[in-house]
Design an enzyme around this catalytic site. Structure first.
Site, PDB file in Angstrom:
ATOM      1  CE  LYS A   1      -3.752  -2.469   2.182  1.00  0.00           C
ATOM      2  NZ  LYS A   1      -4.440  -2.893   3.400  1.00  0.00           N
TER       3      LYS A   1
ATOM      4  CD  GLN B   1      -3.209  -4.451   6.499  1.00  0.00           C
ATOM      5  OE1 GLN B   1      -3.095  -3.496   5.750  1.00  0.00           O
ATOM      6  NE2 GLN B   1      -3.864  -5.544   6.135  1.00  0.00           N
TER       7      GLN B   1
ATOM      8  CG  ASP C   1      -9.594  -0.397   4.677  1.00  0.00           C
ATOM      9  OD1 ASP C   1      -9.340  -0.580   3.470  1.00  0.00           O
ATOM     10  OD2 ASP C   1      -8.847  -0.779   5.601  1.00  0.00           O
TER      11      ASP C   1
END
Ligand code: NAD
Length: 295
Positions: free
Chosen positions: A53, A97, A120
């Site tokens: 990422k 994460q 997200d």
């Protein structure tokens, strides 16, 4: 005839080129999109995902900020950092994460991310937006699947879609996004009896179960579009999806490979969501679109 293989690497590269242009345009307004990535612990897969990422951000000109906590970090310390990032104007997206260590409540941590920085799309506000069809940040993996279908000009409206897998991060949002596009959607999961009686009806079959060879050719309708979200590492080290690729490609009209199908799209859609946030902040905030271009 063998199916057309949907090349996620190629589609993803095209979207990333568009992302670069949008970042350049933002720069003319003095804005650089910023993404904060929070990692707790040293889960090897998470380390790889975070590295990918960060690298993807650098490639297209998004500024990334990486924050690492030890595996025994106090949840309050992570929540304090999120509160600070929520206030910072140079941060447009915040990503925690997953998975988090067992002493964390994932839901409580995610709920502290400001919904307008939740790139997200896991915050309850954004999940609710998805349910009523007014999404702020579509979750990256299902968003990537929708983009693959669009790039291949595969119609969704009125189609029978079967989603195998009902997780909060893939299966459920996938089903909602395709229902929003007026497909008739059926969701299957581990307790579904006789999976094949459902999968055989699918014009579009999306599989996200994490079980190698779950979908065999006899479970697929001739001419179906088959999207394999699964990522499984076999004991011999090989990376495979959930679909018997070689068998099913003889029956399907389109199929995604693993690797090289949905995988590359997930990170790309994270970039898209981060840029969209920066654009929205610059323009008058508009609810309901993740793709507002700067004019
Ligand atoms: P998960 O374990 O949270 O959920 C799996 C879902 O599949 C559950 O709803 C479960 O009921 C269902 N399932 C399990 N076995 C089944 C069976 N035999 N028949 C029918 N349904 C079954 O997993 P997840 O996070 O949703 O991920 C699913 C897969 O997708 C994994 O392989 C994961 O690695 C992969 N994944 C890929 C990407 C990507 O970018 N390509 C992103 C996220 C997840």
């Amino acid at each position: 005839m063998a199916a057309k293989i949907i090349d996620g690497v190629r589609v993803s590269a095209g979207i990333r080129e568009e992302c670069k242009k949008r970042v350049t345009k933002l720069a003319t307004h003095g804005v650089t999109p910023g993404l904060a990535v929070i990692l707790v612990g040293t889960n090897p897969a998470s380390l790889v995902y975070v590295r990918n990422k960060i690298r993807a951000c650098a490639d297209i000109g998004i500024r990334s900020f990486q924050y690492e906590f030890p595996v025994d970090a106090a949840p309050a310390a992570v929540i304090r950092l999120i509160a600070e990032l929520n206030r910072r104007p140079d941060i447009h997206g915040i990503l925690v994460q997953l998975p988090l260590p067992p002493h964390f409540s994932i839901a409580s941590v995610l709920s502290t991310i400001s919904p307008d920085k939740d790139v997200d799309g896991f915050h309850l506000y954004n999940v609710g937006g998805l349910v009523i069809g007014d999404t702020v940040f579509p979750p990256c993996t299902p968003y990537g699947v929708v983009k693959l279908l669009e790039y291949e000009n595969i119609p969704i409206e009125g189609k029978n879609v079967v989603v195998v897998g009902a997780s909060n991060i893939v299966g459920k949002p996938m089903a909602l996004m395709l229902m929003q596009r007026e497909a008739t959607v059926c969701i299957c999961h581990a307790k579904t009896r006789d999976l094949a009686q459902f999968t055989i009806l699918a014009d579009i079959l999306v599989v996200a179960a994490g079980k190698p060879n779950l979908i065999l050719p006899q479970m697929v309708r001739t001419g179906a579009v088959v999207i394999d979200v699964g990522i499984n590492r076999l004991p011999n080290g090989l990376l495979v999806g959930d679909v018997d690729f070689e068998g099913v490609r003889e029956k399907a009209s389109h199929i995604t490979p693993v690797p090289g199908g949905v995988g590359p799209m997930t990170v790309t859609m994270l970039l898209v969501n981060t840029i969209a946030c920066a654009e929205r902040r610059l323009a008058v905030p508009v609810a309901g679109s993740a793709e507002i271009a700067v004019t």
